[in-house]
Write an enzyme that holds these catalytic residues in place. Structure first.
Site, PDB file in Angstrom:
ATOM      1  N   GLU A  40      59.533  80.038  21.822  1.00  0.00           N
ATOM      2  CA  GLU A  40      59.745  78.512  21.573  1.00  0.00           C
ATOM      3  C   GLU A  40      59.042  78.438  20.064  1.00  0.00           C
ATOM      4  OE1 GLU A  40      61.626  76.447  22.856  1.00  0.00           O
ATOM      5  OE2 GLU A  40      61.974  77.171  24.928  1.00  0.00           O
ATOM      6  N   CYS A  63      57.852  69.918  16.849  1.00  0.00           N
ATOM      7  CA  CYS A  63      58.877  70.958  16.702  1.00  0.00           C
ATOM      8  C   CYS A  63      60.364  70.580  16.191  1.00  0.00           C
ATOM      9  CB  CYS A  63      58.934  72.163  17.550  1.00  0.00           C
ATOM     10  SG  CYS A  63      59.328  71.347  19.155  1.00  0.00           S
TER      11      CYS A  63
HETATM   12  P1  NAD Z   1      50.375  78.844  16.189  1.00  0.00           P
HETATM   13  O1  NAD Z   1      51.593  79.780  16.140  1.00  0.00           O
HETATM   14  O2  NAD Z   1      49.425  78.725  15.208  1.00  0.00           O
HETATM   15  O3  NAD Z   1      49.494  79.018  17.612  1.00  0.00           O
HETATM   16  C1  NAD Z   1      50.185  78.960  18.788  1.00  0.00           C
HETATM   17  C2  NAD Z   1      49.268  79.558  19.912  1.00  0.00           C
HETATM   18  O4  NAD Z   1      49.376  81.017  19.474  1.00  0.00           O
HETATM   19  C3  NAD Z   1      47.979  79.264  20.007  1.00  0.00           C
HETATM   20  O5  NAD Z   1      47.525  79.104  21.239  1.00  0.00           O
HETATM   21  C4  NAD Z   1      47.336  80.292  19.267  1.00  0.00           C
HETATM   22  O6  NAD Z   1      45.815  80.200  19.542  1.00  0.00           O
HETATM   23  C5  NAD Z   1      48.009  81.474  19.619  1.00  0.00           C
HETATM   24  N1  NAD Z   1      48.035  82.641  18.780  1.00  0.00           N
HETATM   25  C6  NAD Z   1      47.770  82.715  17.430  1.00  0.00           C
HETATM   26  N2  NAD Z   1      47.721  83.943  16.867  1.00  0.00           N
HETATM   27  C7  NAD Z   1      48.082  84.675  17.969  1.00  0.00           C
HETATM   28  C8  NAD Z   1      48.345  86.002  18.084  1.00  0.00           C
HETATM   29  N3  NAD Z   1      48.288  86.980  17.048  1.00  0.00           N
HETATM   30  N4  NAD Z   1      48.700  86.511  19.259  1.00  0.00           N
HETATM   31  C9  NAD Z   1      48.860  85.966  20.370  1.00  0.00           C
HETATM   32  N5  NAD Z   1      48.666  84.449  20.315  1.00  0.00           N
HETATM   33  C10 NAD Z   1      48.062  83.870  19.238  1.00  0.00           C
HETATM   34  O7  NAD Z   1      51.062  77.417  16.382  1.00  0.00           O
HETATM   35  P2  NAD Z   1      50.467  75.878  16.192  1.00  0.00           P
HETATM   36  O8  NAD Z   1      50.117  75.644  14.870  1.00  0.00           O
HETATM   37  O9  NAD Z   1      49.314  75.716  17.332  1.00  0.00           O
HETATM   38  O10 NAD Z   1      51.734  74.920  16.787  1.00  0.00           O
HETATM   39  C11 NAD Z   1      52.801  74.613  15.660  1.00  0.00           C
HETATM   40  C12 NAD Z   1      54.037  75.464  15.693  1.00  0.00           C
HETATM   41  O11 NAD Z   1      54.452  75.474  17.021  1.00  0.00           O
HETATM   42  C13 NAD Z   1      55.157  74.895  14.704  1.00  0.00           C
HETATM   43  O12 NAD Z   1      55.673  76.011  14.089  1.00  0.00           O
HETATM   44  C14 NAD Z   1      56.003  74.265  15.870  1.00  0.00           C
HETATM   45  O13 NAD Z   1      57.405  74.131  15.346  1.00  0.00           O
HETATM   46  C15 NAD Z   1      56.039  75.124  16.961  1.00  0.00           C
HETATM   47  N6  NAD Z   1      56.246  74.537  18.299  1.00  0.00           N
HETATM   48  C16 NAD Z   1      57.570  74.913  18.716  1.00  0.00           C
HETATM   49  C17 NAD Z   1      57.937  74.105  19.904  1.00  0.00           C
HETATM   50  C18 NAD Z   1      59.113  74.645  20.680  1.00  0.00           C
HETATM   51  O14 NAD Z   1      59.632  74.331  21.669  1.00  0.00           O
HETATM   52  N7  NAD Z   1      60.183  75.320  19.867  1.00  0.00           N
HETATM   53  C19 NAD Z   1      57.219  73.194  20.629  1.00  0.00           C
HETATM   54  C20 NAD Z   1      55.975  72.852  20.046  1.00  0.00           C
HETATM   55  C21 NAD Z   1      55.446  73.514  18.838  1.00  0.00           C
END
Ligand code: NAD
Length: 536
Positions: A286, A320
């Site tokens: 997502e 998002c």
């Molecule tokens: P992010 O990608 O920075 O982090 C998401 C999660 O991944 C966190 O728990 C983080 O610690 C973990 N993470 C980071 N690097 C990783 C790796 N290499 N391997 C595994 N896990 C890792 O996202 P964010 O800044 O927390 O959130 C914002 C983003 O999320 C935006 O792009 C938003 O659109 C998206 N989002 C999407 C939805 C959806 O349903 N499509 C919903 C909410 C947020």
């Protein structure tokens, strides 16, 4: 005198040890059972609370104060939690589904009892306004209701066999251990969507939340674990491992995780998808959205203008599904922008916990840089900045991450331009003027992401085009409703670089089970399918 000095010294030492939380923060934290004294909190739960890894800080985006320090999972603690989750799954898969539903019903009840308090915690730690924080917890409550019903309705199918005396059944069995990696912007609801379905399906769930919202995950896990423990269910049915990128990577790589449900950015999702695919695990992605609203000349302005305002400014542009692109028909473009600008100028900014506030802070200081970068790029490219474009820098807003919501009219509407193609996770709305609906749909579809989209019109023919094969290619295709604010009933998710994942309602539960296709021969003969003859 000596006694007096000793008392002063003791008092100073006590002050040094004591985190002087504002009363604003301490009343919210104590209402959800988070200690307010200066102690490091345990960030791991797998039946018992622990955590001795790196210490993460939870920082309030409104005031900059440190709300708590949380000990994350060490590699050993993570390994332990994974093993306990596997054991918990082995037990839980044998619990009848309606009984699992009854446990979900109790979780739903416990959550709804703390709905407003948890909502306030979301506002305090993440920064969204109070009604949105409460709404997010309500979503968890709603999906629990859905999961309770599901627990009596996760039906397989009986399929006609071409062979006499044979029957084919498709059976949904529990899948295993589901890891939920979640983003900062929905620190409660995204976990809720996953937990409710996963638990109803008979899985154990291991949650790795965003490292910047650890308190939301601790508060939720305390509520969920209490219900599990009261029912004699192993706590590791719903484990928690708080940590940063390293913990996330270790979870994703682990072969003991049957499905990774990842919510986050496209960049991280791409890496996560590859790792899980390379070990042939299941993955549900997502990812980011870059969502457009299309306004036709016959649109009802009294619906369209507030919907775009909420879509672009709500959650300070950190959903998002936030509206990031606005496509206006030539005939109504000036009128629409004038009305929207008026709303932008009147937005009530401030403490997200205050009742009247509509615009809270960005979640982190890094997000301010992302905002400045996007606005700088727009300015350099000659865009007209109709509203916003800078920080709020007067006290008390200068203590937090407050930026002015921005409307820009870029010189070019070329979807290949970076500003149209990229998700800027901040309140920056870019507008362009189109001639006909075909052009608007083409622009809507021309970006890599495919999460949400909306069309405002009163013309049924335009609606038909928009939702049909030549219409929007996003996962969410709305009409006369904004891009954000979905309900739990339909499956939620997006296409293309948003990852194709579906969570929450609809048929999303079918991903949380292991399907068994069983051909059963109840005859005395053993004919082969397709009439194949293999007689010796
Ligand atoms: P992010 O990608 O920075 O982090 C998401 C999660 O991944 C966190 O728990 C983080 O610690 C973990 N993470 C980071 N690097 C990783 C790796 N290499 N391997 C595994 N896990 C890792 O996202 P964010 O800044 O927390 O959130 C914002 C983003 O999320 C935006 O792009 C938003 O659109 C998206 N989002 C999407 C939805 C959806 O349903 N499509 C919903 C909410 C947020």
């Amino acid at each position: 005198m000596v006694v007096g000095r000793r008392v002063v010294a003791r008092h100073s030492a006590w002050l040094a040890r004591t985190r002087r939380l504002s009363s604003r923060a301490s009343s919210v934290l104590s209402s959800v059972d988070i200690p307010t004294a200066d102690q490091e909190l345990s960030g791991v739960y797998d039946g018992s609370w622990k955590g001795s890894g790196d210490v993460l800080k939870s920082i309030c985006p409104t005031t900059g104060e440190v709300l708590a320090r949380v000990k994350s999972a060490t590699p050993e603690e993570l390994r332990d939690a994974l093993a306990k989750s596997r054991d918990a799954y082995r037990y839980f898969r044998t619990v009848p589904a309606p009984r699992r539903g009854e446990i979900l019903r109790q979780i739903r009840y416990a959550l709804s009892n703390k709905r407003d308090e948890l909502g306030a915690l979301v506002s305090l730690e993440m920064g969204k306004i109070r009604t949105e924080g409460i709404g997010e917890v309500q979503e968890f409550v709603d999906i629990c209701d859905y999961g309770v019903g599901l627990s009596r309705m996760m039906n397989g199918r009986v399929v006609s066999s071409e062979r006499p005396g044979h029957s084919i059944v498709e059976v949904p069995n529990p899948l295993g251990v589901v890891a939920v990696l979640s983003a900062f912007n929905f620190p409660v609801a995204v976990y809720g969507w996953n937990l409710a379905l996963s638990l109803a399906a008979g899985n154990a769930t291991l949650w790795k939340p965003s490292p910047s919202t650890p308190l939301c995950s601790i508060a939720v896990t305390k509520i969920v674990s209490r219900v599990l423990e009261e029912n004699g269910i192993p706590g590791a049915v719903a484990s928690l491992v708080i940590g940063g990128k390293d913990v996330g990577e270790a979870v994703v790589e682990d072969k003991g995780i049957d499905m990774v449900s990842f919510t986050g950015s496209e960049a991280v999702g791409r890496a996560v998808g590859k790792v899980v695919q390379s070990r042939f695990g299941k993955v549900l992605l997502e990812l980011g959205g870059n969502n457009a609203a299309v306004i036709m000349p016959d649109a009802d302005m009294s619906l369209a203008v507030p919907a775009v305002f909420f879509g672009a400014v709500g959650t300070a542009g950190q959903r998002c599904t936030s509206t990031r692109r606005l496509y206006l028909h030539r005939d109504i473009a000036s009128e629409f922008l004038a009305k929207l600008e008026k709303l932008y100028r009147s937005v009530r900014v401030g403490d997200p916990l205050a009742k009247e506030t509509l615009l809270g802070p960005l979640h982190t200081q890094n997000a301010i840089s992302i905002y400045h970068d996007a606005v700088g790029y727009l300015r350099d490219a000659g865009a007209e900045i109709i509203a916003g474009g800078e920080r709020y820098d007067a006290p008390p807003l200068d203590q937090g991450n407050f930026v002015k919501p921005t409307i820009a009219l870029p010189k070019s509407a070329d979807p290949k331009d970076r500003i149209w193609r990229t998700e800027t996770f901040a309140p920056v709305l870019c507008a362009a003027v189109f001639e006909d609906v075909e052009q608007a749909i083409e622009w809507n579809n021309a970006v890599p992401q495919g999460l949400s989209s909306t069309l405002f019109t009163r013309d049924l023919r335009t609606v038909g085009k928009w939702i049909g094969p030549e219409g929007s290619d996003a996962g969410i295709v709305n009409v006369n409703v904004g891009t954000s604010g979905a309900e739990i009933g339909a499956a939620f998710g997006g296409n293309k670089s948003t990852g194709w994942g579906r969570e929450s309602g609809g048929d999303a539960w079918k991903q949380y089970v292991r399907w068994s296709a069983c051909t059963i021969n109840f005859s005395d003969k053993a004919p082969l399918a397709q009439g194949v003859d293999f007689s010796a």
